[in-house]
Structure formats: C-alpha cells, structure tokens
Design an enzyme around this catalytic site. Structure first.
Site, PDB file in Angstrom:
ATOM      1  N   CYS A  21      28.338  15.826 -29.570  1.00 21.53           N
ATOM      2  CA  CYS A  21      29.337  16.891 -29.744  1.00 21.53           C
ATOM      3  C   CYS A  21      30.553  16.290 -30.446  1.00 21.53           C
ATOM      4  O   CYS A  21      31.689  16.498 -30.028  1.00 21.53           O
ATOM      5  CB  CYS A  21      29.694  17.546 -28.425  1.00 21.53           C
ATOM      6  SG  CYS A  21      30.190  16.401 -27.125  1.00 21.53           S
ATOM      7  N   ASP A  73      19.624   9.862 -16.234  1.00 21.73           N
ATOM      8  CA  ASP A  73      21.038   9.574 -16.478  1.00 21.73           C
ATOM      9  C   ASP A  73      21.435   8.347 -15.674  1.00 21.73           C
ATOM     10  O   ASP A  73      20.791   8.021 -14.667  1.00 21.73           O
ATOM     11  CB  ASP A  73      21.923  10.768 -16.083  1.00 21.73           C
ATOM     12  CG  ASP A  73      23.245  10.770 -16.854  1.00 21.73           C
ATOM     13  OD1 ASP A  73      23.314  11.379 -17.934  1.00 21.73           O
ATOM     14  OD2 ASP A  73      24.203  10.118 -16.377  1.00 21.73           O
ATOM     15  N   ASP A 133      18.962   3.054 -13.297  1.00 23.70           N
ATOM     16  CA  ASP A 133      19.720   2.045 -12.560  1.00 23.70           C
ATOM     17  C   ASP A 133      19.339   0.628 -12.970  1.00 23.70           C
ATOM     18  O   ASP A 133      19.856  -0.352 -12.434  1.00 23.70           O
ATOM     19  CB  ASP A 133      19.538   2.232 -11.055  1.00 23.70           C
ATOM     20  CG  ASP A 133      18.070   2.287 -10.645  1.00 23.70           C
ATOM     21  OD1 ASP A 133      17.189   2.121 -11.532  1.00 23.70           O
ATOM     22  OD2 ASP A 133      17.797   2.498  -9.450  1.00 23.70           O
ATOM     23  N   ALA A 165      20.819  13.173 -19.583  1.00 25.71           N
ATOM     24  CA  ALA A 165      20.790  14.564 -19.122  1.00 25.71           C
ATOM     25  C   ALA A 165      22.126  15.055 -18.580  1.00 25.71           C
ATOM     26  O   ALA A 165      22.428  16.246 -18.660  1.00 25.71           O
ATOM     27  CB  ALA A 165      19.707  14.737 -18.062  1.00 25.71           C
TER      28      ALA A 165
END
Length: 404
Positions: free
Chosen positions: A354, A256, A283, A233
C-alpha cells in the site's frame, strides 16, 4: 455551525495524546467516541473528523498558528482556532480564543498555499523523497488526493450473501450505499456511518475494505481446491477475501510473525463463515521451509511505508522516518527472496504494497527477478494504483509466475 465546549475539549484531548504521547490516531479517536454515551452520531462525527483533519494538516495549522512541537494545550487551542477560522466557523467568546487574529490567519493561509510541503502538510524529507521517485507533477497530484478523507468501502462476503441483498439489508438499517464500477464486490457508503454496529456486520455479511485493496486477492487468480498461502496475513482481510473467492474449498494458510493479529483473524473468519483458513505463526524459519514448493498461489502483502493509505492513516506521515523506509525495503526483499520458495513450479504469486514509491514496488520486483532466487520467475503483469486517478488508496500489485 455552533461549537460545543465538551466536544472541543474531546478534540483537544485527542490531539494532545496523538501529538505528544505518540499514540495512533485511530485508537485515540475510538476511545474518545466512547467518552460520553449521550453524544449522537453528529457529535461523534464532529470529534472524529476534526481530530483527523487537524492531524492531517498539522504542519500547515502549526505554521499559521506560529506554534512548535511539543504542543502544549494552549498551542492546540490556537491550532483549533486556525482550523475553525479557515472554515468560517464563528469562535465563541471563550478564553482559549481571545485575540484570535482571523485576518492574519487567512492571509498566512493564502501565502502558504503556494508551497506544497505546507499546503499538503508533509515533512521536508518525505516531500523530497517522493519528488525524487515520482517527479514533481505526479507527486503534487498524488499527495493532494492522499489528503482527502477516504470513503467507507465495504466488500460483500459472498460466502453468506450477494451484493444486492446486502444493499437491501443495509438500507433497512438506514445505511445507503452505491455500487462501484469495476469493483464487483464493493459498496460505497453515501454517508459515513458506524457500520460495525449493524446486524449484517455482526452476521458476517461484509468487511470494510478499500476498493484498491479488493483488487489484490482478485489478481491472485485463485480457484476452489487450491493450496494458497497468505504469507503476511496480518488481521486477515485478504485471507477472508480469498476464502470467498475459493468458495471455502481448498486450503488457505494465513501466516504472520504477529500471533495477536492471527487471533483477530480467527474471530473474523468465524464471523465470515470462512472455514478453510489455517493460521500459522512465523516464529522461526521452519514454517516457511515446510511449505517449500507446496503452494499453488502465494500472496505477499508486504510490510511497507503505508504512503498509499494516508487518507485513512494521516498520522503515519508524522511517524515515518527516513531510516524506516530504508529498513523496510530490505525487509521487503528478504521476504521476496525467502517466501517465494513456498510456490510450486507453475504457480503464481502476488507481491503487493500500500505504497506509491517505486523503490518499494516495481524496483523490488525487478531486484528479485534479477537475483539468483528469482531467476526461475517471470513478471506476468503489474498495476500501479494512484489515489488521484482511482479515488481510492494508492497500491502496487505485481503478478509473478514460477516457471514449470
């Protein structure tokens, strides 16, 4: 155009920090713009655009100026003189510009324009890699487009408003925008402006998000009430878009490995009025395992080289190294192999980057589908977005379905 010494000094200071202290250009520019409260929008625009332009064409300007890294301040002034001369800007009679060879600069520029790695200002290894993956013709067009300044694109937050009301409110704050055909939630600024200072941004009416990036959440085909996982995220731009598409109904689990990015998302979600987002730091392997076969939709906006967004991050091409790309490709495959287990049978996931390199995109999807873990999945569709065709960021988006 007349050059002002205090503005030019700010540009040189910024370039020194970016090139010699390895700081990120966007952070450096943000700090520079706060240096003098007396500067108006035109002054700040000059600083930001000049810094980005010289960063973007560092190799070209350094070659013309006959300077090599690490650049001392005299070197940076010589590069600045090249930039100004090529734009026809008269150089003041300052000591930094003594003996600037204007005719020689223009002659060298014309000569280097014939060589892509200088004309588009890219490292040799990157130019070679992109030619190998995309071919000469496609890469030549794409890198030229990626060296253009990016437009400022907004995404309307439909949890709070609609595109027409946002346009009218921005106009009342002296910001003119236009809609973009094919991007129903996007507005493009007609002139650059600091939209983060507007009241409607503070009220959560929009986010800044490139048009290509806005396609990612749309292609995930979410519905209100679904359980959706945004597995990479980051600061949550796509999570916020998903919340709007889901009308705040259902559950979005934004995950994340970086807790500080998720804290940023928490602030943004509150401003956006997005209340169906749950934050979860990765984690250990436990958060992934707890969600095995639970998600109706899964978004993997994978870490990548970022080659598709060089228009807004021009310093990335100088920070990239060949070994990073090799390492990130392994990371992408590991994420696909492990995170895909969170998807329910019959569910859909989007793998997006991207980047414009096939080795980070379609080849990763193919490798996954041919693996043991991917044997129960099928490719529904994929989209390669090139800046030279769309006018926006380079992206790759693949929709993958898990068999029932």
């Amino acid at each position: 155009m007349r050059l002002h010494k205090n503005l030019c000094f700010a540009v040189i200071d910024g370039l020194h920090i970016i090139f010699n202290e390895d700081e990120y250009a966007d952070k450096v520019v943000q700090a520079l713009l706060k240096r003098d409260k007396r500067w108006g929008s035109r002054d700040r625009g000059f600083i930001a655009e000049t810094v980005y332009e010289i960063v973007r064409f560092k190799r070209l300007y350094a070659e013309i100026a006959e300077v090599k890294e690490p650049f001392n301040r005299d070197n940076l002034w010589r590069m600045f003189a090249v930039w100004a001369t090529l734009r026809g800007i008269p150089l003041p009679k300052w000591k930094y510009f003594e003996d600037t060879p204007a005719r020689k600069i223009k002659g060298k520029f014309d000569e280097l324009l014939k060589i892509r790695k200088y004309r588009e200002s890219i490292p040799d290894w990157l130019d070679q890699l992109a030619v190998e993956e995309l071919g000469e013709t496609l890469w030549t067009k794409e890198i030229a487009a990626l060296n253009q300044q990016a437009d400022v694109i907004l995404r309307v937050n439909t949890l709070k408003t609609n595109i027409k009301d946002l346009q009218n409110r921005l106009q009342s704050e002296n910001i003119e925008t236009e809609t973009i055909n094919g991007y129903p939630m996007a507005l493009k600024l007609k002139e650059r402006a600091n939209v983060f200072q507007t009241e409607c941004f503070k009220d959560g009416w929009f986010e800044v998000q490139d048009a290509s990036s806005q396609l990612v959440a749309t292609m995930l085909d979410v519905k209100p009430g679904m359980k959706v996982v945004d597995a990479c995220a980051g600061a949550g731009g796509k999570s916020l878009h998903l919340a709007a598409l889901m009308e705040n109904k259902g559950q979005i689990i934004a995950m994340d490995i970086y807790a500080n990015k998720l804290k940023n998302l928490k602030v943004r979600a509150k401003r956006n009025g997005a209340f169906n987002i749950e934050l979860k730091e990765i984690d250990s392997t436990k958060p992934i395992k707890k969600l095995h076969d639970k998600a109706d939709r899964l978004l993997i906006d994978a870490p990548c080289s970022g080659l598709g967004i060089l228009r807004r991050n021009p310093d990335a091409k100088w920070k990239l190294q060949p070994e990073f790309i090799e390492n990130i490709k392994q990371t992408q495959q590991d994420i696909l192999q492990n995170y895909s287990k969170m998807l329910k049978p019959g569910g859909k996931m989007v793998y997006a980057t991207c980047s414009v390199l096939p080795s980070e995109n379609a080849q990763q999807v193919e490798r996954f589908l041919n693996s043991e873990n991917g044997s129960n999945f099928k490719l529904v569709e994929d989209k390669r977005i090139f800046a030279h065709e769309s006018g926006y960021d380079g992206f790759y988006i693949a929709v993958i379905e898990k068999n029932k």
